[in-house]
Design a protein around this motif. Structure first.
Motif, PDB file in Angstrom:
ATOM      1  N   SER A 105     -67.736  -8.879  46.330  1.00  0.00           N
ATOM      2  CA  SER A 105     -67.097  -9.619  45.245  1.00  0.00           C
ATOM      3  C   SER A 105     -66.705 -10.973  45.768  1.00  0.00           C
ATOM      4  N   SER A 106     -66.797 -11.947  44.908  1.00  0.00           N
ATOM      5  CA  SER A 106     -66.491 -13.303  45.341  1.00  0.00           C
ATOM      6  C   SER A 106     -66.351 -14.184  44.125  1.00  0.00           C
ATOM      7  N   PHE A 107     -65.899 -15.408  44.387  1.00  0.00           N
ATOM      8  CA  PHE A 107     -66.026 -16.429  43.355  1.00  0.00           C
ATOM      9  C   PHE A 107     -67.023 -17.445  43.864  1.00  0.00           C
ATOM     10  N   VAL A 108     -67.765 -18.031  42.958  1.00  0.00           N
ATOM     11  CA  VAL A 108     -68.879 -18.886  43.308  1.00  0.00           C
ATOM     12  C   VAL A 108     -68.662 -20.271  42.715  1.00  0.00           C
ATOM     13  N   THR A 109     -68.919 -21.276  43.521  1.00  0.00           N
ATOM     14  CA  THR A 109     -68.944 -22.646  43.026  1.00  0.00           C
ATOM     15  C   THR A 109     -70.388 -23.093  43.017  1.00  0.00           C
ATOM     16  N   ALA A 110     -70.980 -23.196  41.848  1.00  0.00           N
ATOM     17  CA  ALA A 110     -72.390 -23.532  41.739  1.00  0.00           C
ATOM     18  C   ALA A 110     -72.617 -24.993  42.108  1.00  0.00           C
ATOM     19  N   ALA A 111     -73.700 -25.222  42.822  1.00  0.00           N
ATOM     20  CA  ALA A 111     -74.055 -26.581  43.195  1.00  0.00           C
ATOM     21  C   ALA A 111     -74.746 -27.277  42.040  1.00  0.00           C
ATOM     22  N   GLU A 153     -74.019 -29.568  31.904  1.00  0.00           N
ATOM     23  CA  GLU A 153     -72.895 -30.494  31.935  1.00  0.00           C
ATOM     24  C   GLU A 153     -71.602 -29.858  31.459  1.00  0.00           C
ATOM     25  N   ALA A 154     -71.707 -28.815  30.645  1.00  0.00           N
ATOM     26  CA  ALA A 154     -70.517 -28.209  30.062  1.00  0.00           C
ATOM     27  C   ALA A 154     -70.112 -26.907  30.734  1.00  0.00           C
ATOM     28  N   MET A 155     -71.017 -26.249  31.440  1.00  0.00           N
ATOM     29  CA  MET A 155     -70.725 -24.917  31.980  1.00  0.00           C
ATOM     30  C   MET A 155     -69.724 -24.996  33.128  1.00  0.00           C
ATOM     31  N   ARG A 156     -69.045 -23.883  33.328  1.00  0.00           N
ATOM     32  CA  ARG A 156     -68.153 -23.748  34.483  1.00  0.00           C
ATOM     33  C   ARG A 156     -68.998 -23.445  35.709  1.00  0.00           C
ATOM     34  N   THR A 157     -68.834 -24.248  36.734  1.00  0.00           N
ATOM     35  CA  THR A 157     -69.588 -24.032  37.967  1.00  0.00           C
ATOM     36  C   THR A 157     -68.811 -23.215  38.989  1.00  0.00           C
ATOM     37  N   ILE A 199     -75.918 -19.133  37.560  1.00  0.00           N
ATOM     38  CA  ILE A 199     -75.519 -20.396  38.206  1.00  0.00           C
ATOM     39  C   ILE A 199     -74.311 -21.018  37.508  1.00  0.00           C
ATOM     40  N   GLY A 200     -73.809 -20.380  36.463  1.00  0.00           N
ATOM     41  CA  GLY A 200     -72.660 -20.926  35.755  1.00  0.00           C
ATOM     42  C   GLY A 200     -72.219 -20.004  34.638  1.00  0.00           C
ATOM     43  N   LEU A 201     -71.134 -20.389  33.986  1.00  0.00           N
ATOM     44  CA  LEU A 201     -70.570 -19.615  32.885  1.00  0.00           C
ATOM     45  C   LEU A 201     -70.184 -20.584  31.764  1.00  0.00           C
ATOM     46  N   LEU A 202     -70.670 -20.311  30.569  1.00  0.00           N
ATOM     47  CA  LEU A 202     -70.406 -21.167  29.423  1.00  0.00           C
ATOM     48  C   LEU A 202     -69.464 -20.447  28.467  1.00  0.00           C
ATOM     49  N   ASP A 203     -68.376 -21.122  28.068  1.00  0.00           N
ATOM     50  CA  ASP A 203     -67.463 -20.560  27.078  1.00  0.00           C
ATOM     51  C   ASP A 203     -67.065 -21.651  26.088  1.00  0.00           C
TER      52      ASP A 203
END
Length: 720
Positions: free
Chosen positions: A47-53, A569-573, A689-693
């Motif tokens: 388990s981890s949190f990810v910061t997408a490049a 541009e809008a997704m959470r990285t 690679i990201g999460l959009l909300d």
């Protein structure tokens, strides 16, 4: 991940506008837990949190933070209050000119017939009036068709030209529609006039984006206040139609200062309206009485009836809008033909039911029997008028005539309430003496007619507080408040589950013929294409029924902006990832640390398996407590295998999609979070690679709109 592989995630080719729809998401490899329904082994715990490049090119499109550009205390600027006062002044003047224009057109075409009333027209020989009754509304439809064509031509021009000329042409089309008697009302155009003036004043005097919504609310309040000559109802209308629907997306609005702006604008517009149009209310309040508190159940039944009638009204309008749209696209009937047909249809109906013609609120006075020396209508004719008015108004709206639904709603409510009141009085008078209903004192039908007006307005337009305050402000009688509240509450409750404020920008943005399609996976046998503009069948679009209820910056500029913003541009990285073998307590801890309400479930190859939300965990914790399970050892696999619907991902986004497409599909499937994957591997299983909300979509649009509204030199100076 190497830089080259990261750059491959965001190709520079044109965006692919066909998102992935997964009808049959892959099964979760869940096993070795308390639920023995899955034969797959548990994956290794991670388990981890990810910061997408992000690619270097994305840096050029970095969003400028609103909070860093605009100070939150801009409401203290004197220009804000001055702008609100100017909105009230110009809206009041514009509404006075608008109503006088309607009266002049009416006098020109009808030659004094409206002043004699629909009852006189009903009694006149058909040979002497049929030509005028049929061809005056049709002539109005012809003129409106020309004005609509001019509006479409203006839409090809620049945004500023469209905003100014388009509003003027629409107001002129509304003048002609109403002046020639077509079955719509003036209050909707009055609200749109106020909002248009607010937008222009904002662009000229106060370019602060944080005050734009407040000025729009002030314009809406001024429009209703001057239209009904009811300032209090106008203030509440601004709250219900502008501020409440927009408050989650625009938390920067100062409630106290906005309230001051709304009140000032409403009062000023109402005063100017009184000077220009007279101090009389929009319609005459008849003499009525309330006999007994025991009547309250009867008013509640009236509220239920008005709610059902409101629902039928809205559904018929939505249905006819779809029929006319299909006739235009599939059959090829030109749009300019429809207003003419609509006016002609209204004229033909008016031969038998002249009360449906719009002649101000004179016909409402006729229904309420508030005009002296005029015979009231029978109960069966009132019920017929309810049906005919619904049909005529829906046809006018669907065929492209311009006007609002407030006056027709009040007409239908008055007819429904009067017919209901007369039926109740007749039933009690004719009841069997053994039942002793004759001892029950009931109010006059006029009381039920007034309550029915408010209940219908609340049901159709979803503005219950405005409806209550409007009737209370006009009657100035406290006794009417309890029946109003009961009937309005029930009517609004019945329609609230069937009508949604679905922003028209999602559907109108695609009218240029560029249709997005949702493609099924190649592995799916039943590959079909679904238009993203189709609305779910269980509710009606309130913004289509009454466009003045959706003036909160749903402009062409916003549509174009969403088309130009990509998901990348809008997704959470920065997002949380867990595996099926992760402890639920650890997953919640990670969500809390990263301030996220969900986590992406992946396998050992970092391929998407599903989505875990805090709501799923909370519901499962109740189940685990009932089963006396130890919550400290519960795994992600157990919550997902306990319910087949949990953790499944029905749809995924790609980084090169535009957010307008993504948002429409999220609305279609009622999704709050969507994983963003680099490429489809199998079904919906790709590397996240990201999460959009919805929050990041709203924030990105607001920030980019703010950046575009500021001068380049100003932004440069602030950043430096």
């Amino acid at each position: 991940m190497a830089l080259a592989s990261v750059l491959r995630l965001f190709p520079s080719s044109p965006p692919h506008l066909s998102p992935l729809l997964c009808k049959s998401p892959p099964p979760f490899p869940f096993k070795s837990n308390r639920f023995s329904s899955s034969p797959f082994p548990i994956l290794n715990q991670r388990s981890s949190f990810v910061t997408a490049a992000l690619p270097d090119s994305a840096d050029e499109q970095t969003v400028v933070s609103v909070d860093s550009v605009v100070s939150e205390d801009n409401f203290n600027d004197p220009r804000v209050i001055v702008s609100a006062c100017l909105v009230g002044v110009f809206t009041g003047i514009a509404v006075v000119l608008f109503n006088n224009g309607v009266h002049e057109i009416r006098d020109f075409f009808w030659d004094g017939i409206p002043y004699r009333g629909a009852s006189w027209l009903r009694e006149e020989p058909l040979d002497s009036v049929w030509v005028r009754v049929i061809f005056v509304p049709a002539c109005g439809g012809l003129i409106v068709s020309v004005l609509n064509a001019a509006r479409n031509a203006v839409s090809e021009a620049s945004y500023s030209a469209k905003a100014a000329l388009g509003s003027v042409l629409k107001a002129l089309a509304a003048c002609v529609t109403l002046g020639t008697g077509n079955s719509l009302g003036p209050e909707g155009p009055s609200v749109e006039i106020g909002s248009s003036i607010a937008k222009e004043i904002h662009s000229l005097l106060d370019k602060n984006p944080q005050t734009k919504l407040s000025l729009l609310a002030a314009g809406a309040a001024a429009g209703i206040s001057s239209g009904f000559n009811a300032a209090v109802a106008g203030c509440f209308f601004a709250v219900e139609s502008v501020l409440w629907p927009s408050s989650p997306a625009d938390s920067s609005v100062s409630l106290t200062n906005t309230t001051s702006m709304v009140i000032l604008s409403a009062v000023i517009a109402s005063v100017i309206s009184e000077v220009g149009l007279g101090s009389e209310p929009a319609f005459k309040v008849p003499e009525y009485d309330f006999r007994s508190p025991g009547e309250l159940p009867l008013y509640l039944l009236l509220g239920l009836l008005c709610g059902l009638v409101s629902l039928a009204f809205s559904k018929l309008t939505s249905y006819l809008l779809g029929v006319v749209d299909n006739l235009n696209k599939d059959v090829g009937i030109p749009k300019p033909v429809f207003p003419i047909v609509g006016g002609l249809t209204v004229g033909v109906i008016a031969l038998a039911y002249p009360e449906i013609l719009y002649w101000g609120f004179d016909n409402v006075d006729l229904l309420l029997e508030s005009r002296p020396f005029v015979k009231g209508l029978s109960g069966d004719l009132l019920f017929q008028l309810v049906t005919v008015k619904i049909i005529a108004t829906s046809l006018c709206r669907a065929f492209g005539l311009v006007g609002g639904y407030y006056a027709p709603s009040l007409f239908i409510g008055a007819a429904t309430g009067m017919a209901y009141g007369k039926f109740i009085s007749f039933a009690i008078a004719q009841s069997d003496p053994a039942i002793h209903l004759s001892i029950l004192e009931v109010a006059s039908p006029q009381a039920y007619g007034l309550v029915g007006m408010a209940a219908m307005l609340a049901g159709v337009c979803q503005v219950p507080l405005t409806a209550v305050l409007l009737l209370f402000e006009l009657t100035q009688d406290y006794r009417i408040v309890l029946p109003l509240l009961g009937a309005v509450g029930l009517s609004s409750w019945i329609t609230s589950g069937q009508m949604k404020r679905k922003d028209v920008k999602g559907t109108k943005a695609l009218e240029d013929g560029n249709r997005y399609t949702i493609q099924q996976p190649e592995e799916s046998d039943n590959t079909t294409s679904l238009s993203s503009t189709e609305a779910p069948p269980y509710f009606n679009n309130l913004c289509e029924v009454e466009s003045s209820l959706c003036i909160d910056d749903s402009s062409i500029r916003t549509k174009d902006l969403e088309k130009r913003i990509f998901v990348k541009e809008a997704m959470r990285t920065r997002y949380v990832t867990v595996m099926t073998s992760t402890l639920l307590t650890e997953a919640v801890t990670l969500m809390l640390t990263e301030k996220q309400s969900c986590a992406i479930i992946v396998d050992n190859d970092n391929l998407l398996l599903g989505l875990l939300t805090l709501t799923d965990i909370h519901e499962f914790s109740k189940f685990a407590k009932d089963k006396s399970l130890d919550s400290k050892v519960l795994l992600v696999s157990e919550i997902c295998s306990s319910d087949g619907a949990k953790c499944k991902v029905p749809w995924t986004a790609t980084p090169t999609m535009d957010i307008l497409s993504a948002e429409m599909i999220m609305n279609e499937y009622d999704l709050s979070h969507v994983p963003v994957i680099s490429e489809r591997v199998k079904d919906c299983r790709g590397q996240p690679i990201g999460l959009l909300d919805r929050e990041c979509i709203s924030l990105t649009c607001r920030a980019l709109a703010t950046r575009e509204s500021l001068d380049f030199d100003t932004v440069k100076a602030i950043v430096e």
